[in-house]
Scaffold this motif. Structure first.
Motif, PDB file in Angstrom:
ATOM      1  N   ASN A   1       0.846  -1.194   0.000  1.00  0.00           N
ATOM      2  CA  ASN A   1       0.000   0.000   0.000  1.00  0.00           C
ATOM      3  C   ASN A   1       0.878   1.240   0.000  1.00  0.00           C
ATOM      4  N   THR A   2       0.832   1.988  -1.098  1.00  0.00           N
ATOM      5  CA  THR A   2       1.581   3.249  -1.178  1.00  0.00           C
ATOM      6  C   THR A   2       0.648   4.455  -1.024  1.00  0.00           C
ATOM      7  N   ASP A   3      -0.664   4.203  -0.947  1.00  0.00           N
ATOM      8  CA  ASP A   3      -1.626   5.298  -0.756  1.00  0.00           C
ATOM      9  C   ASP A   3      -1.434   5.970   0.599  1.00  0.00           C
ATOM     10  N   CYS A   4      -1.120   5.163   1.614  1.00  0.00           N
ATOM     11  CA  CYS A   4      -1.049   5.681   2.983  1.00  0.00           C
ATOM     12  C   CYS A   4      -0.024   6.803   3.088  1.00  0.00           C
ATOM     13  N   GLU A   5       1.214   6.504   2.777  1.00  0.00           N
ATOM     14  CA  GLU A   5       2.259   7.524   2.864  1.00  0.00           C
ATOM     15  C   GLU A   5       2.054   8.622   1.829  1.00  0.00           C
ATOM     16  N   GLY A   6       1.511   8.253   0.651  1.00  0.00           N
ATOM     17  CA  GLY A   6       1.277   9.256  -0.381  1.00  0.00           C
ATOM     18  C   GLY A   6       0.316  10.338   0.059  1.00  0.00           C
TER      19      GLY A   6
ATOM     20  N   GLY B   1       6.280   5.483  -4.845  1.00  0.00           N
ATOM     21  CA  GLY B   1       6.380   4.181  -4.192  1.00  0.00           C
ATOM     22  C   GLY B   1       6.115   3.042  -5.161  1.00  0.00           C
ATOM     23  N   GLN B   2       5.129   3.216  -6.035  1.00  0.00           N
ATOM     24  CA  GLN B   2       4.830   2.176  -7.011  1.00  0.00           C
ATOM     25  C   GLN B   2       5.982   1.998  -7.990  1.00  0.00           C
ATOM     26  N   PHE B   3       6.559   3.096  -8.459  1.00  0.00           N
ATOM     27  CA  PHE B   3       7.687   3.012  -9.384  1.00  0.00           C
ATOM     28  C   PHE B   3       8.836   2.224  -8.754  1.00  0.00           C
ATOM     29  N   ASN B   4       9.145   2.521  -7.497  1.00  0.00           N
ATOM     30  CA  ASN B   4      10.232   1.812  -6.823  1.00  0.00           C
ATOM     31  C   ASN B   4       9.935   0.324  -6.716  1.00  0.00           C
TER      32      ASN B   4
ATOM     33  N   ALA C   1      -6.491   3.688   3.988  1.00  0.00           N
ATOM     34  CA  ALA C   1      -5.086   4.089   3.956  1.00  0.00           C
ATOM     35  C   ALA C   1      -4.890   5.447   4.621  1.00  0.00           C
ATOM     36  N   ILE C   2      -5.777   6.386   4.331  1.00  0.00           N
ATOM     37  CA  ILE C   2      -5.669   7.733   4.906  1.00  0.00           C
ATOM     38  C   ILE C   2      -5.875   7.690   6.413  1.00  0.00           C
TER      39      ILE C   2
END
Length: 525
Positions: free
Chosen positions: A336-341, A495-498, A381-382
């Motif tokens: 999950n990259t939404d949380c930090e994003g 985050g997704q790219f990484n 996530a938020i």
């Protein structure tokens, strides 16, 4: 040179033309060339009062790039309803006049193919086509069909189906990668879009693209093929990533990720995947070549059960927005990259204001009332991110049980979504909209009472199309700090790219500088 490229299965971008006159066809051919087409498919059955000798000579004499002449009868999905002998004579004439390709239906191909090839050994090529009704046939049935088409002596074979489900396209890819002659194969409609976009990877001869202003369902535009997807760079080694969602047409993900891949010199392509059934989708697409996925609405929670492993943060949230297929064993790993994003976007905006005011906070959300509208994947996530920063979270959702479940995770409070219209927040509270309200067709709505917006210090909207939603406009007018979903979108994409590439080094400022203009040319959409 163009024919050599066809025979080596190097992709050609072809624009279908359906003008009502031969003269307009010539104009459209020029436009197609200017927009990046390598060839055009001229549909004679769309020309009003078609005059074979005059119109074909006009088209072929003035062609600025290779032409495929098609005269499609009604019984094969075209417009022509006249005498069959007259139709076939027009195709023979097109071949005699120097058409680069003529397209002949399988039903009438056997005699015609041999005739024109014997007449002009060095003449144009013959495409034998078959348009299939209903669902895409099985691999075995497609194999039998292709064998019949090859037996006609065709230079190229073309198979077109109507995909009812994205999983049918795996049979198309199988056909493309195993045919002994050049093949054009794709499915129509939104669910069939990736059959065009991924055709170069699996060895397709043509990929079709619509001209600007000539939208065709399921067909990418020439501009998308050349600028967003760069189909000329796709090859058998290209890794496939995609957005698993329903719907998918609104997403800016393909623009962002494909530009990022190219900037990093990474051989990958990111495509929209309209998925109706998650279980069937993951059962069918098991190839390591389908290397990873973004997960969008409405699947971020449901997709967890299809992951072989789930990262601890995603597990605590109960939602996955990124999946990587592990090299070697092919296991699906959920993240999950939404949380930090989302939280980083909100924190950055608050820290910027504090910096301007001469103060700083390590945790600008600490102790604040944090109102989350929506308890779906994005909302979860938020909420988890806000809790991790010490905020006091209140969740509103149309499904009270779902809101209560999330409230337990974040030690917060749950209320029914209807209560949000009358809810009076504390002064300095944070509002995060994680519902589709604000996106078409609900673009004129906001999830809270307009009169309460002045109480919020900051309003965040996860919707990023349009970039400036009505909620953000109203909040800005009420004096609140506003944060667009684009801010979250870009940060979670890092985050997704990484994860997709196994690389680091793309920063948020880098993405904003290079990719915000193509995402939002006028900063409003």
């Amino acid at each position: 040179m163009e024919r050599a490229r066809i025979l080596t299965n190097s992709i050609l971008v072809c624009a279908p033309l359906m003008a009502r006159s031969a003269e307009q066809m010539v104009i459209d051919m020029q436009s197609a060339k200017a927009q990046g087409a390598d060839a055009v498919e001229v549909r004679l059955d769309f020309i009003d009062s078609f005059q074979p000798s005059h119109d074909l000579e006009t088209i072929i004499r003035n062609k600025p790039l290779p032409v495929i002449i098609v005269y499609r009868p009604r019984w094969e999905g075209g417009q022509y309803e006249g005498d069959e002998h007259t139709r076939l004579e027009a195709l023979r004439l097109a071949h005699d006049l120097g058409a680069d390709y003529i397209d002949v239906e399988l039903k009438v191909a056997s005699d015609l193919v041999g005739e024109v090839k014997n007449k002009h050994q060095a003449g144009g090529k013959v495409i034998v086509s078959s348009y299939l009704n209903g669902a895409t046939p099985s691999k075995e049935d497609l194999g039998h069909l292709v064998a019949r088409m090859q037996a006609t002596g065709a230079d190229i074979i073309k198979v077109v189906s109507n995909a009812d489900d994205i999983t049918e396209l795996e049979r198309i890819f199988h056909l493309l990668s195993r045919s002994e002659v050049p093949v054009v194969a794709y499915s129509l409609g939104e669910r069939g879009l990736i059959s065009q976009l991924l055709s170069p990877k699996f060895g397709g001869a043509f990929v079709y693209g619509a001209m600007e202003g000539n939208s065709i369902p399921g067909l990418p535009t020439l501009d998308n093929l050349r600028e967003t997807y760069k189909v000329e760079n796709i090859n058998s080694d290209t890794k496939v990533f995609g957005l698993v969602s329903k719907p998918v047409s609104h997403s800016k993900g393909p623009i962002l990720h494909n530009l990022t891949f190219r900037h990093a010199n990474y051989n990958g392509i990111y495509v929209p995947m309209f998925v109706d059934d998650l279980k069937e989708f993951f059962e069918v697409y098991t190839s390591i070549e389908f290397a990873g996925y973004s997960v969008g609405f409405p699947y971020k929670e449901a997709v967890v059960q299809f992951c072989d492993e789930v990262h601890p943060l995603a597990k605590s949230i109960g939602a996955v927005n990124t999946i990587i297929r592990k090299p070697g064993d092919g296991k699906l790993i959920g993240y999950n990259t939404d949380c930090e994003g989302s939280i980083a976007a909100i924190e950055d905006a608050l820290k910027e204001q504090k910096s301007i005011n001469g103060a700083s906070l390590n945790s600008p959300l600490a102790g604040k009332q944090f109102v989350v509208a929506g308890a779906g994947g994005a909302g979860r996530a938020i909420a988890v991110g806000a809790k991790s920063r010490g905020a006091r979270v209140i969740i509103f959702d149309i499904d009270l049980a779902r809101a209560e479940s999330l409230a337990q995770v974040v030690s917060g409070e749950a209320q029914h979504f209807e209560s949000l219209a009358h809810f009076q927040p504390e002064n300095g509270a944070i509002l995060a909209n994680a519902t589709p309200i604000g996106m078409h067709p609900s673009a004129d709505r906001i999830p809270v009472a307009e009169a309460t917006l002045g109480s919020y210090q900051l309003v965040f909207d996860a919707v990023y199309t349009p970039r400036k939603t009505r909620l953000l406009k109203d909040a800005d007018a009420a004096g609140a700090i506003t944060v667009s979903g684009v801010e979250m979108f870009l940060r979670q994409a890092i985050g997704q790219f990484n994860l997709f590439t196994g690389r680091e080094g793309i920063s948020s400022s880098h993405l904003f500088h290079f990719f915000l203009p193509p995402l939002s040319p006028d900063n409003t959409s």
